[in-house]
Design an enzyme around this catalytic site. Structure first.
Site, PDB file in Angstrom:
ATOM      1  N   GLY A 139      31.930  42.425  53.903  1.00 24.44           N
ATOM      2  CA  GLY A 139      32.559  43.543  53.210  1.00 24.44           C
ATOM      3  C   GLY A 139      33.325  44.483  54.125  1.00 24.44           C
ATOM      4  N   ASN A 158      36.509  44.548  54.591  1.00 26.20           N
ATOM      5  CA  ASN A 158      37.673  45.051  53.841  1.00 26.20           C
ATOM      6  C   ASN A 158      37.251  46.128  52.848  1.00 26.20           C
ATOM      7  OD1 ASN A 158      40.338  43.702  54.472  1.00 26.20           O
ATOM      8  ND2 ASN A 158      38.997  41.918  54.365  1.00 26.20           N
ATOM      9  N   ARG A 204      30.600  28.099  35.480  1.00 27.25           N
ATOM     10  CA  ARG A 204      31.536  29.083  36.009  1.00 27.25           C
ATOM     11  C   ARG A 204      31.907  30.095  34.914  1.00 27.25           C
ATOM     12  NH1 ARG A 204      33.973  28.661  40.848  1.00 27.25           N
ATOM     13  NH2 ARG A 204      33.559  26.516  41.370  1.00 27.25           N
ATOM     14  N   MET A 222      34.058  35.165  47.430  1.00 24.27           N
ATOM     15  CA  MET A 222      34.242  33.741  47.650  1.00 24.27           C
ATOM     16  C   MET A 222      33.894  32.882  46.434  1.00 24.27           C
ATOM     17  SD  MET A 222      35.486  34.009  50.590  1.00 24.27           S
ATOM     18  CE  MET A 222      35.561  32.372  51.297  1.00 24.27           C
ATOM     19  N   HIS A 262      44.188  37.457  51.190  1.00 23.63           N
ATOM     20  CA  HIS A 262      43.990  36.097  51.681  1.00 23.63           C
ATOM     21  C   HIS A 262      44.410  36.057  53.150  1.00 23.63           C
ATOM     22  CE1 HIS A 262      43.548  31.793  51.495  1.00 23.63           C
ATOM     23  NE2 HIS A 262      44.713  31.685  52.102  1.00 23.63           N
ATOM     24  N   GLU A 283      46.546  30.355  39.367  1.00 24.91           N
ATOM     25  CA  GLU A 283      46.573  29.403  40.470  1.00 24.91           C
ATOM     26  C   GLU A 283      45.997  30.045  41.734  1.00 24.91           C
ATOM     27  OE1 GLU A 283      49.768  26.362  42.568  1.00 24.91           O
ATOM     28  OE2 GLU A 283      50.445  27.728  41.013  1.00 24.91           O
ATOM     29  N   ASP A 304      45.124  31.586  45.128  1.00 24.62           N
ATOM     30  CA  ASP A 304      45.885  32.134  46.253  1.00 24.62           C
ATOM     31  C   ASP A 304      47.401  32.105  46.027  1.00 24.62           C
ATOM     32  OD1 ASP A 304      43.499  32.712  47.574  1.00 24.62           O
ATOM     33  OD2 ASP A 304      43.429  30.748  48.518  1.00 24.62           O
ATOM     34  N   GLN A 344      44.242  43.466  60.857  1.00 26.57           N
ATOM     35  CA  GLN A 344      45.435  43.789  60.050  1.00 26.57           C
ATOM     36  C   GLN A 344      45.090  43.877  58.569  1.00 26.57           C
ATOM     37  OE1 GLN A 344      48.492  44.679  61.275  1.00 26.57           O
ATOM     38  NE2 GLN A 344      47.223  44.710  63.109  1.00 26.57           N
ATOM     39  N   GLU A 345      44.136  43.040  58.131  1.00 25.75           N
ATOM     40  CA  GLU A 345      43.699  43.112  56.727  1.00 25.75           C
ATOM     41  C   GLU A 345      43.207  44.529  56.420  1.00 25.75           C
ATOM     42  OE1 GLU A 345      41.131  39.973  55.252  1.00 25.75           O
ATOM     43  OE2 GLU A 345      41.767  38.652  56.857  1.00 25.75           O
TER      44      GLU A 345
HETATM   45  C1  GRF Z   1      38.596  38.143  55.034  1.00 23.05           C
HETATM   46  O1  GRF Z   1      39.300  37.479  56.053  1.00 23.05           O
HETATM   47  C2  GRF Z   1      39.238  37.852  53.706  1.00 23.05           C
HETATM   48  O2  GRF Z   1      40.615  37.799  53.758  1.00 23.05           O
HETATM   49  C3  GRF Z   1      38.657  36.492  53.431  1.00 23.05           C
HETATM   50  O3  GRF Z   1      37.315  36.573  53.842  1.00 23.05           O
HETATM   51  C4  GRF Z   1      37.199  37.567  54.849  1.00 23.05           C
HETATM   52  C5  GRF Z   1      36.222  38.574  54.314  1.00 23.05           C
HETATM   53  O4  GRF Z   1      35.909  39.541  55.208  1.00 23.05           O
HETATM   54  N1  GRF Z   1      38.868  36.075  52.083  1.00 23.05           N
HETATM   55  P1  GRF Z   1      35.096  40.844  54.750  1.00 23.05           P
HETATM   56  O5  GRF Z   1      33.931  40.397  53.868  1.00 23.05           O
HETATM   57  O6  GRF Z   1      36.035  41.768  54.046  1.00 23.05           O
HETATM   58  O7  GRF Z   1      34.578  41.399  56.052  1.00 23.05           O
END
Ligand code: GRF
Length: 202
Positions: A12, A14, A69, A98, A117, A151, A153, A181-182
């Site tokens: 987590g 991000n 699902r 995920m 992504h 679709e 990503d 960078q994210e």
């Molecule tokens: C990130 O690289 C995100 O883009 C990918 O999984 C990673 C997750 O990182 N889908 P976090 O859980 O936000 O640390």
């Protein structure tokens, strides 16, 4: 006030960057929006503890408890919809979540479902992006914030950042460079989205 619901599966980081930006940049005052909840499909996700420690509401919808699902997505949607406001549909932010979502789920949140992504889409959708970028001999890699469509990503690109791929990079080294960078572009893209979809009643 528009609620932002963040979906995670792991660390987590991000989510942390988004929550920190929301506070630092005063999203409630500026955009009439707040991070209302963090939802994980894994009870053991590390990010849940961080969220709780920082006063964020957390929820778990464990995908292993659902036979299909569709059933999982239905349960997840019910939890998300608990954060809807009458005039302000929630913004749903996938941050290292995920799970592949069903078309029905994606349709339900169309236009307000964002993802990050770790590649420069449309290159390398799916898993193992850093390993694949290195194997392909890419000189640059990066990350993409996009609207989610059925679709995997794909979907309109909201923001991207590029980083160099260095000659001796391991996938882990490249992942760390991309991840930093994210943490910059995801909050930035969300702030831009909120500015465009400013809450009516903040
Ligand atoms: C990130 O690289 C995100 O883009 C990918 O999984 C990673 C997750 O990182 N889908 P976090 O859980 O936000 O640390």
């Amino acid at each position: 006030m528009r609620n932002i619901v963040i979906l995670i599966s792991g660390t987590g980081s991000n989510m942390q960057a988004i929550a920190a930006a929301a506070e630092r940049d005063q999203w409630p005052e500026r955009f009439g929006a707040r991070v209302a909840a963090v939802i994980s499909n894994r009870p053991e996700a590390k990010g849940l503890a961080w969220a709780r420690e920082h006063g964020l509401e957390t929820q778990v919808v464990d995908h292993r408890a659902y036979a299909t699902r569709e059933a999982f997505d239905e349960a997840l949607a019910r939890v998300i919809d608990g954060y809807e406001q009458p005039q302000e549909p929630a913004l749903v932010v996938l941050a290292g979540f995920m799970r592949i979502l069903t078309p029905g789920f994606v349709e339900r949140y169309a236009g307000r479902l964002l993802n990050i992504h770790p590649s420069l889409l449309p290159a390398f959708p799916g898993l193992h992006t850093h390993q694949r970028a290195i194997a392909a001999g890419c000189r640059v890699a990066g990350a993409t914030v996009h609207e989610v469509t059925a679709e995997l990503d794909h979907g309109p690109i909201l923001e991207q950042a590029a980083v160099p791929v260095l000659p001796c990079d391991t996938p882990e080294q490249l992942a760390a460079r991309v991840l930093s960078q994210e943490h910059r572009i995801y909050p930035q893209a969300i702030a831009q989205w909120l500015r465009r979809h400013r809450a009516v009643a903040a």
